[in-house]
Design an enzyme around this catalytic site. Structure first.
Site, mmCIF file in Angstrom:
data_model
loop_
_atom_site.group_PDB
_atom_site.id
_atom_site.type_symbol
_atom_site.label_atom_id
_atom_site.label_comp_id
_atom_site.label_asym_id
_atom_site.label_seq_id
_atom_site.Cartn_x
_atom_site.Cartn_y
_atom_site.Cartn_z
ATOM 1 C CE LYS A 16 14.733 2.780 6.505
ATOM 2 N NZ LYS A 16 14.025 2.049 7.393
ATOM 3 C CD GLU A 39 7.908 -0.632 -3.280
ATOM 4 O OE1 GLU A 39 7.080 0.104 -2.598
ATOM 5 O OE2 GLU A 39 7.621 -1.863 -3.123
ATOM 6 C CG ASP A 40 6.710 2.908 0.195
ATOM 7 O OD1 ASP A 40 6.984 1.858 -0.819
ATOM 8 O OD2 ASP A 40 6.096 2.581 1.304
ATOM 9 N NE ARG A 88 -0.679 1.892 4.989
ATOM 10 C CZ ARG A 88 0.356 1.070 4.851
ATOM 11 N NH1 ARG A 88 1.249 1.596 4.097
ATOM 12 N NH2 ARG A 88 0.313 -0.175 5.258
ATOM 13 C CG ASP A 119 2.713 0.739 7.814
ATOM 14 O OD1 ASP A 119 3.518 0.291 6.914
ATOM 15 O OD2 ASP A 119 1.918 0.013 8.437
ATOM 16 C CG PHE A 162 10.081 2.592 11.760
ATOM 17 C CD1 PHE A 162 10.222 1.209 10.874
ATOM 18 C CD2 PHE A 162 9.192 3.109 12.197
ATOM 19 C CE1 PHE A 162 9.061 0.769 10.762
ATOM 20 C CE2 PHE A 162 7.804 2.608 11.626
ATOM 21 C CZ PHE A 162 7.749 1.466 10.959
ATOM 22 C CB VAL A 163 10.972 6.800 7.884
ATOM 23 C CG1 VAL A 163 12.451 7.555 8.076
ATOM 24 C CG2 VAL A 163 11.344 5.978 6.353
ATOM 25 C CG ASP A 169 14.100 -1.400 5.023
ATOM 26 O OD1 ASP A 169 15.090 -1.374 5.264
ATOM 27 O OD2 ASP A 169 12.924 -1.130 5.782
ATOM 28 C CE LYS A 203 -2.886 -2.460 3.336
ATOM 29 N NZ LYS A 203 -3.154 -2.559 4.611
ATOM 30 N N GLY A 204 2.277 1.315 0.458
ATOM 31 C CA GLY A 204 2.844 2.192 0.765
ATOM 32 C C GLY A 204 3.046 3.191 -0.556
HETATM 33 C C1 PRP Z 1 7.340 -1.927 2.081
HETATM 34 C C2 PRP Z 1 7.874 -1.180 0.729
HETATM 35 C C3 PRP Z 1 8.476 -2.280 -0.067
HETATM 36 C C4 PRP Z 1 9.113 -3.116 0.919
HETATM 37 C C5 PRP Z 1 10.471 -2.993 0.884
HETATM 38 O O1 PRP Z 1 6.278 -2.416 2.080
HETATM 39 O O2 PRP Z 1 6.731 -0.583 0.189
HETATM 40 O O3 PRP Z 1 7.336 -2.932 -0.627
HETATM 41 O O4 PRP Z 1 8.633 -2.781 2.295
HETATM 42 O O5 PRP Z 1 11.302 -3.506 1.824
HETATM 43 P P1 PRP Z 1 12.574 -4.194 1.601
HETATM 44 O O6 PRP Z 1 13.445 -3.705 0.618
HETATM 45 O O7 PRP Z 1 13.097 -4.700 2.834
HETATM 46 O O8 PRP Z 1 12.026 -5.752 0.823
HETATM 47 P P2 PRP Z 1 5.617 -3.085 3.360
HETATM 48 O O9 PRP Z 1 5.942 -4.467 3.353
HETATM 49 O O10 PRP Z 1 5.821 -2.277 4.616
HETATM 50 O O11 PRP Z 1 3.861 -2.947 2.882
HETATM 51 P P3 PRP Z 1 3.032 -1.792 2.695
HETATM 52 O O12 PRP Z 1 3.568 -1.128 1.442
HETATM 53 O O13 PRP Z 1 1.661 -2.384 2.491
HETATM 54 O O14 PRP Z 1 3.254 -0.789 3.847
#
Ligand code: PRP
Length: 185
Positions: free
Chosen positions: A137, A105-106, A171, A165, A158-159, A109, A50-51
């Protein structure tokens, strides 16, 4: 009344803070690059729920061209990201054969989600698959991911906000920041 401006006070003012205008300004720059790089080609933006909702809304509206937009929802198996194995909760409606695909993507990580996703989308016969992410990151990266457009490289903290979220909340913040300690202790 609790509104998005009010909950902004949950952010730590001494930590990383990206304001709405920082974010929109950077997305406009990236949109200019995308306009130039994809000139004369069709373009399909793929958002990862959803991000990425806020990034998709603002990035796509900064583009000066036609695009199609589609969405995927994915989740890590067994609730852990460490395996790098991803489950598709909602797949694309679009056939990728011959298409230029830009994943929106948002945040990147560990890189595990995106490296899996790129491989998955490339197996569907697209003309190209690239990534645009608002945040990355570098210190958290476990798997190298080739990212064409990066908004900001940020420290490994953690942001929340602007789509990101904490327990599904924050969000709807317009800015991005780190939660102040009083909000979770
Ligand atoms: C976040 C983000 C990516 C993923 C990146 O989604 O939107 O899809 O984590 O993390 P990674 O590089 O460690 O794989 P999240 O799983 O938090 O779901 P959301 O977008 O629904 O909040």
């Amino acid at each position: 009344m609790v509104d998005a401006a009010h909950i902004e006070t949950d952010l730590d003012p001494t930590a990383l803070n990206l304001s709405e205008s920082d974010i929109l300004g950077r997305l406009k720059e990236i949109a200019g690059q995308i306009d130039a790089d994809y000139e004369g080609k069709d373009l399909l933006l793929v958002g990862v729920l959803k991000g990425a909702v806020m990034v998709m809304a603002d990035l796509s509206r900064s583009l000066n061209r036609h695009v199609e937009i589609d969405w995927m929802a994915v989740s890590s198996y067994a609730g852990t990201k460490s395996s790098g194995v991803v489950r598709i909760l909602k797949d694309l409606d679009t056939d990728l054969e011959g298409r230029h695909v830009l994943i929106v993507e948002d945040i990147i990580d560990t890189g595990l989600t995106l490296s899996w996703l790129v491989k998955n989308l490339k197996s569907r016969g697209p003309a190209s698959v690239e990534i645009a992410t608002l945040l990355r990151k570098p210190d958290a990266l476990e798997m190298a991911v080739d990212v064409k457009y990066v908004g900001f490289d940020i420290p490994n903290a953690f942001v929340v906000g602007y789509g990101l979220d904490f327990n599904e909340k924050y969000r709807n913040l317009r800015s991005i920041g780190t939660l102040a300690e009083h909000t979770y202790s």
